[in-house]
Structure formats: C-alpha cells, structure tokens
Motif scaffolding. Structure first.
Motif, short mmCIF file in Angstrom:
data_model
loop_
_atom_site.label_atom_id
_atom_site.label_comp_id
_atom_site.label_asym_id
_atom_site.label_seq_id
_atom_site.Cartn_x
_atom_site.Cartn_y
_atom_site.Cartn_z
N ALA A 196 0.83 -1.21 0.00
CA ALA A 196 0.00 0.00 0.00
C ALA A 196 0.86 1.26 0.00
CB ALA A 196 -0.93 0.01 1.21
N TRP A 198 0.19 5.61 0.68
CA TRP A 198 -0.81 6.63 0.98
C TRP A 198 -0.15 8.00 1.04
CZ3 TRP A 198 -0.27 9.54 5.44
CH2 TRP A 198 0.53 9.01 6.45
N VAL A 226 -5.05 6.65 -0.96
CA VAL A 226 -4.39 5.39 -0.69
C VAL A 226 -4.46 4.53 -1.94
CG1 VAL A 226 -6.48 4.31 0.23
CG2 VAL A 226 -4.23 3.43 0.91
#
Length: 310
Positions: A196, A198, A226
C-alpha cells in the motif's frame, strides 16, 4: 515494489479546479505522481489525461434547485466540459524536479436569458488552450519509506478571455483562461506500507496579478489518497478531495454566484501496460457541495489517462 506502486500514485498536487456558476470546471483528482514518492530515478515523464464533466444540475447552497425565471437575468442550463491535460515532468534528482501542465478545453455552455418578451436560449462552444501551470518541487525529507516535500510555481494567463458565440462574449468564469497570474504553493507527505501507498497534501492558490477587472477567488485544496497493488500489474486507488474557493471579485465577476466548499470521493484503478507505461481511470462523486448563490454542479465526473516515463 515501487514499480508496482507507480500507477497508484495518480494524484494531482496542484490541480486547478474552476468552480463557477456557469460551470467551467476541472476534476479535482490528484494526478502528479512525483509527490507520492514512487519515482526513484531522474528522468522525463509524460502524462496525458482526458476528463468528462457534465454540469447540468443547479444548486443553491447544499440543495438542488430550479431556474428562477427572473426577468432580465439568466438561468444556467448546462456546461459540458471535455478537458485534455498534458503534463511534462522532469526530475533532475530525487530531490528536485519541475513540471509543465497544459490544458486543452472543449466546452459547451447553454443558459436561458429571461427576456421580458419571453425566454431566449444562448449557447457558446469552443475548443481552446487554457491556463498553463509551471511548478517546481523539492523533497526536503526522504526516509526509508516516506517522503515530505514542497511544490511552488505559477499558473500563467495563457488562456483566452475573449471567447464569444459571435454576438456576445462568454462570462469570465466560463472563459478558457482567468486572465490572472496565480501563485501556487503546496506541501505533501507520502508513505509506503507493504503493498500500500498513501499520501496527504495541501495546496494554496492565489492571484498575484489580475487582468481586466476580474480576480478569481483564492483556492485551498486538501487531498488524501491510498493505493494498493492488488497484483503486479493492477492497482486499486481511492482518494478524498476537498476544495474551498472564495468568491470571485471585480467588475467582471459574478461574486454572488461563485465559490464554495466541496468534498469528492474518487475511486480508481490502474494497469501496468509495460515497464514504463501505465494507464488509469477514475470516477469522481461529490459527497458534499455547498455553493455560494446558485451554480451548476455535476452528479459525477470521470477521468482516464496514460503515463509514460523515459
């Protein structure tokens, strides 16, 4: 991992949305990938994006409304924006870079003039280059998994302010350009967490030189997003984009019907077509709109594009 996260960074650090009662507009989504910390080598990048924004709903404050029909005034009906935005970016080093953003606008606008003798439909159509934006960036902090930086630059008065339908000039807020030179300043922070990525970002834009007695309102944009690399080639993205714009001012402004507060939810997806080419798409949905006076708004908008690095 960075190459897999690259498409997920599609978010604009210095977007130039124009919210006005006649409906000239850009999407507020964020598509400057450099602020996301996913490019790890100097070089040239090109991003080409198309937007579709159909403003066909009158809104007063936070509520939908209908035409007033007051004699000697006009009621907005529709503004269809098809924007094509090209961005050329060059990174001198991991810390420094510059970008040039050039918009091409295809715009249709219709409103009804409430003549005492009866309603009269008036229409404008044009395809024109808008205001070019030149922005530099500096990453003043670079950690193992996070980056913080600043963006600064100018929006230049390159767009026309004299488009007409053959008999009458379009309102200033509908024109391809604002006629003003604006200063742009932004701060951003991004972080990678496994698959991920963000970010958060704030951008301030304000007129430093106006033209022909029209001064666009100050703009503050707050973005958070995100992204998640679901596979080596596909990434899922989600942004929240908030905007505050003060009223326009000057003799050629329609101050009472300009400016407002907006929050958008923007999901998207991207695909890694090759090592250096990414394609992406977004749908943008307003979740809060509070306009000053009466203005045209859209129930949704869309954007798609391709980004290439060399």
């Amino acid at each position: 991992m960075k190459s897999r996260l690259l498409p997920a960074a599609v978010m604009l650090a210095v977007s130039t949305p124009v919210f006005a009662h006649c409906g000239g507009a850009f999407c507020t989504l964020n598509t400057n990938w450099d602020t996301q910390g996913v490019w790890d080598k100097p070089g040239v990048r090109i991003d080409l994006r198309a937007e579709y924004i159909d403003l066909d709903q009158l809104r007063e404050g936070t509520h939908k409304t209908g035409p007033a029909g007051v004699v000697d005034t006009h009621d907005e009906v529709r503004t269809l924006n098809r924007n094509f935005i090209g961005t050329l970016d060059y990174s001198f080093s991991p810390e420094w870079g510059v970008s040039l953003r050039v918009p091409l606008m295809n715009r249709y606008h219709n409103h009804i003039f409430n003549n005492a003798a009866g309603p009269e439909s008036e229409t404008w159509r044009f395809t024109e280059i808008g205001d070019i934006q030149a922005v530099a960036r500096y990453a003043f902090y670079q950690g193992m998994n996070d980056t913080a930086g600043v963006r600064f630059g100018l929006k230049l008065p390159t767009g026309s302010i004299s488009q007409s339908n053959g008999s009458e000039k379009a309102e200033r807020s509908l024109q391809p350009g604002t006629g003003s030179t604006d200063g742009v300043l932004g701060l951003y922070y991004n972080r990678r967490e496994g698959a991920a990525n963000w970010f958060v970002q704030g951008t301030w834009q304000q007129v430093i030189h106006e033209r022909d007695d029209f001064r666009p309102g100050r703009q503050l944009a707050l973005d958070a997003g995100v992204s998640y690399a679901a596979t080596p080639d596909w990434s899922l993205m989600l942004q929240v984009n908030a905007q505050h714009k003060s009223r326009d001012s000057g003799a050629n402004a329609e101050a009472e019907d300009s400016g407002g507060r907006y929050v958008f939810l923007t999901p998207g997806v991207s695909y890694k077509a090759s090592k250096d080419i990414q394609v992406y798409g977004f749908i943008q949905k307003p979740i809060y709109q509070d306009v000053n006076g009466v203005q045209l708004t859209a129930d949704w908008s869309a954007a798609m594009g391709v980004s290439m690095q060399f």
